[in-house]
Design a protein around this motif. Structure first.
Motif, PDB file in Angstrom:
ATOM      1  N   VAL A 151       0.144   7.320  11.867  1.00 34.09           N
ATOM      2  CA  VAL A 151      -0.363   7.264  10.493  1.00 34.09           C
ATOM      3  C   VAL A 151      -0.144   8.631   9.860  1.00 34.09           C
ATOM      4  O   VAL A 151      -0.155   9.654  10.547  1.00 34.09           O
ATOM      5  CB  VAL A 151      -1.867   6.896  10.444  1.00 34.09           C
ATOM      6  N   SER A 152       0.066   8.641   8.568  1.00 32.51           N
ATOM      7  CA  SER A 152       0.288   9.911   7.883  1.00 32.51           C
ATOM      8  C   SER A 152      -1.044  10.491   7.417  1.00 32.51           C
ATOM      9  O   SER A 152      -2.036   9.773   7.266  1.00 32.51           O
ATOM     10  CB  SER A 152       1.200   9.708   6.673  1.00 32.51           C
ATOM     11  N   ALA A 153      -1.050  11.795   7.205  1.00 26.82           N
ATOM     12  CA  ALA A 153      -2.246  12.452   6.688  1.00 26.82           C
ATOM     13  C   ALA A 153      -2.620  11.849   5.335  1.00 26.82           C
ATOM     14  O   ALA A 153      -3.798  11.631   5.030  1.00 26.82           O
ATOM     15  CB  ALA A 153      -1.997  13.951   6.558  1.00 26.82           C
ATOM     16  N   ARG A 154      -1.603  11.548   4.548  1.00 29.43           N
ATOM     17  CA  ARG A 154      -1.845  10.989   3.212  1.00 29.43           C
ATOM     18  C   ARG A 154      -2.553   9.641   3.298  1.00 29.43           C
ATOM     19  O   ARG A 154      -3.463   9.354   2.518  1.00 29.43           O
ATOM     20  CB  ARG A 154      -0.515  10.838   2.474  1.00 29.43           C
ATOM     21  N   ASN A 155      -2.142   8.814   4.264  1.00 29.22           N
ATOM     22  CA  ASN A 155      -2.784   7.508   4.427  1.00 29.22           C
ATOM     23  C   ASN A 155      -4.248   7.631   4.839  1.00 29.22           C
ATOM     24  O   ASN A 155      -5.048   6.726   4.602  1.00 29.22           O
ATOM     25  CB  ASN A 155      -2.038   6.675   5.466  1.00 29.22           C
TER      26      ASN A 155
END
Length: 218
Positions: A151-155
């Motif tokens: 998962v991305s930090a943004r998500n």
């Protein structure tokens, strides 16, 4: 308990959860290889106790004290008091990661808080005899190892730096170690960790690791 020639000295438990610390201490008090046992709730209290009394034969230390890992404390303990046997303990579900971290910092063994009392008895006995104890209670059945979902930090609603910090926290690194790796101040890392706790709805590192189980930050 009457002292005998088979006893190595006293045992110490370092855990900031009073009920857990008391229970393990009571158990150690009955161990035939120890004269008695005591507990403290901080690493600072360990140094004070050693200065006021004497070095224990063995120290059982929780891998997490508050929001910080005790890896740096264990390294310093091994440097200053090489005769003390060190058993890391934790209720953290990420056993493999904790075991590897404890081995890197010089601990002599690991005991999971979900394991049996008999296992703790054996672990203490093995360490006091001069050997190590990193064997899981049951050997896992060979199977495909599930991969974490990236998962991305943004998500997660985090900034890029917060995402990098989270990734390193999940590796078991302390704020100081993360600050050194990212080239930031320890104060900044503490602010990042606090923001991560708020964003993910947790209050400490153990809950954070549980919340991120099965996921990795990309």
């Amino acid at each position: 308990m009457k002292k005998n020639e088979n006893q190595y000295g006293y045992g110490m438990v370092v855990d900031d959860h009073p009920l857990v610390a008391h229970g393990i201490t009571e158990f150690l008090t009955r161990h035939p290889m120890l004269s008695h046992a005591m507990n403290v709730q901080s690493t600072a209290a360990v140094w004070q106790t050693i200065a006021d009394q004497s070095e224990p034969a063995i120290i059982l230390v929780d891998y997490w004290i508050g929001d910080e890992s005790t890896s740096e404390f264990i390294q310093e303990l091994r440097r200053r008091c090489p005769q003390i046997r060190v058993l890391g303990i934790s209720g953290d579900a990420r056993r493999q990661e904790i075991t590897e971290a404890l081995q890197r910092c010089g601990a002599h063994g690991f005991y999971g808080k979900n394991e049996s009392a008999q296992r703790l008895f054996q672990a203490v006995q093995v360490l006091l005899s001069g050997a190590e104890w990193f064997t899981p209670e049951k050997a896992p059945t060979p199977r495909a190892v599930p991969r974490d979902i990236p998962v991305s930090a943004r998500n997660l609603g985090l900034t890029e730096r917060q995402g990098q910090t989270l990734s390193l926290v999940l590796e078991g690194k302390s704020n100081k170690q993360i600050a050194q790796e990212l080239g930031l101040s320890e104060h900044t890392i503490k602010e990042y960790v606090s923001a991560i706790f708020i964003r993910l709805g947790v209050s400490n590192r153990t809950q954070l690791i549980q919340a991120m189980h099965g996921r990795s930050v990309q």
